[in-house]
Write a protein that holds these residues in place. Structure first.
Motif, PDB file in Angstrom:
ATOM      1  N   ARG A 185       0.844  -1.206   0.000  1.00  0.00           N
ATOM      2  CA  ARG A 185       0.000   0.000   0.000  1.00  0.00           C
ATOM      3  C   ARG A 185       0.879   1.257   0.000  1.00  0.00           C
ATOM      4  O   ARG A 185       1.904   1.305   0.698  1.00  0.00           O
ATOM      5  CB  ARG A 185      -0.900  -0.002   1.239  1.00  0.00           C
ATOM      6  N   LYS A 186       0.481   2.252  -0.804  1.00  0.00           N
ATOM      7  CA  LYS A 186       1.270   3.493  -0.845  1.00  0.00           C
ATOM      8  C   LYS A 186       1.067   4.260   0.453  1.00  0.00           C
ATOM      9  O   LYS A 186      -0.050   4.359   0.957  1.00  0.00           O
ATOM     10  CB  LYS A 186       0.803   4.353  -2.025  1.00  0.00           C
ATOM     11  N   LYS A 187       2.155   4.782   0.965  1.00  0.00           N
ATOM     12  CA  LYS A 187       2.052   5.577   2.192  1.00  0.00           C
ATOM     13  C   LYS A 187       1.481   6.944   1.839  1.00  0.00           C
ATOM     14  O   LYS A 187       1.798   7.477   0.776  1.00  0.00           O
ATOM     15  CB  LYS A 187       3.423   5.735   2.838  1.00  0.00           C
ATOM     16  N   PRO A 188       0.639   7.502   2.699  1.00  0.00           N
ATOM     17  CA  PRO A 188       0.108   8.833   2.391  1.00  0.00           C
ATOM     18  C   PRO A 188       1.244   9.861   2.336  1.00  0.00           C
ATOM     19  O   PRO A 188       2.203   9.785   3.101  1.00  0.00           O
ATOM     20  CB  PRO A 188      -0.843   9.130   3.560  1.00  0.00           C
ATOM     21  N   HIS A 189       1.162  10.792   1.345  1.00  0.00           N
ATOM     22  CA  HIS A 189       2.203  11.827   1.211  1.00  0.00           C
ATOM     23  C   HIS A 189       2.236  12.735   2.424  1.00  0.00           C
ATOM     24  O   HIS A 189       1.206  13.144   2.926  1.00  0.00           O
ATOM     25  CB  HIS A 189       1.935  12.688  -0.028  1.00  0.00           C
ATOM     26  N   LYS A 190       3.458  13.016   2.878  1.00  0.00           N
ATOM     27  CA  LYS A 190       3.575  13.980   3.985  1.00  0.00           C
ATOM     28  C   LYS A 190       3.543  15.380   3.384  1.00  0.00           C
ATOM     29  O   LYS A 190       4.137  15.623   2.343  1.00  0.00           O
ATOM     30  CB  LYS A 190       4.881  13.763   4.729  1.00  0.00           C
ATOM     31  N   ARG A 191       2.843  16.271   3.987  1.00  0.00           N
ATOM     32  CA  ARG A 191       2.800  17.649   3.446  1.00  0.00           C
ATOM     33  C   ARG A 191       3.809  18.514   4.159  1.00  0.00           C
ATOM     34  O   ARG A 191       4.158  18.287   5.283  1.00  0.00           O
ATOM     35  CB  ARG A 191       1.391  18.230   3.644  1.00  0.00           C
TER      36      ARG A 191
END
Ligand SMILES: Cc1cc2nc3c(=O)[nH]c(=O)nc-3n(C[C@H](O)[C@H](O)[C@H](O)COP(=O)(O)O)c2cc1C
Length: 191
Positions: A185-191
């Motif tokens: 699963r792709k990790k959510p992008h950090k902003r």
């Protein structure tokens, strides 16, 4: 690791120690089965491996059906007791303070009321293997306690407090290590 080479052995672990109910509503029986498996999605099929000398063997053979009742932590004593006592000498439901209720789809096959999830199974084949006969069966109905279903209608099996059997011991389920597909699963992008 330095490994020793041992002779063949049935060491597949852990096992799901299910309580299988069989017989009739008038004379219900329970036995513990560790050697059970999920074997097909469509048709939905499972297997249980039963020694011919078990009292339950002929009950399953004659009726052509059985129910796999998933055991919870509350049922661990019954899981052990029903696995070391025979229905030839004991009324296991009565002696364990358990209750048989009618199955929803199968006719006359007892379901263990105290188990929150029951798989109603119709035997399709018996394969003699040696010490054990392998019963292949189609799951024709599933009974789920409403306490395991959330507001969205999703099954929450973690609420059931299921148990496993490993190398002679009954164990509660441990801590969660991941969920299906988490490794890709792709990790959510950090902003
Ligand atoms: C944890 C556990 C797992 C077991 N697994 C199996 C199994 O897979 N197959 C089997 O034939 N017996 C298995 N047994 C043994 C039966 O449950 C036991 O012989 C039982 O008394 C049979 O009951 P019955 O004579 O009323 O049919 C297991 C017992 C225990 C305690």
């Amino acid at each position: 690791m330095t490994k020793q080479s041992w002779k063949a052995g049935t060491l597949l672990n852990p096992e799901p120690p299910v309580l299988v109910s069989c017989g009739t509503m008038a004379a219900p029986n329970l036995l513990t089965i560790g050697w059970t498996g999920t074997i097909c999605t469509q048709p939905c099929m499972v297997s249980i491996s039963v020694r011919p000398e078990r009292f339950s063997h002929h009950l399953i053979e004659e009726s052509g059906c059985f129910v796999i009742n998933l055991p919870t932590e509350n049922l661990v004593r019954a899981v052990d007791w029903c696995g070391v006592r025979s229905g030839r000498e004991h009324d296991k439901f009565a002696e364990m303070g358990l209750h048989a209720e009618a199955s929803t789809v199968l006719e006359g096959c007892p379901v263990l009321a105290e188990s929150p999830l029951n798989l109603e199974c119709r035997v399709t084949q018996k394969i003699p293997l040696g010490t054990h006969d392998l019963f292949l069966a189609e799951v024709v109905g599933v009974d789920v306690d409403e306490s395991l279903i959330d507001e969205a209608g999703k099954l929450c099996l973690s609420r059931a407090h299921l148990i496993v059997y490993s190398h002679g011991d009954y164990l509660a389920l441990g801590r969660k290590l991941g969920s299906f597909g988490y490794s890709v699963r792709k990790k959510p992008h950090k902003r």
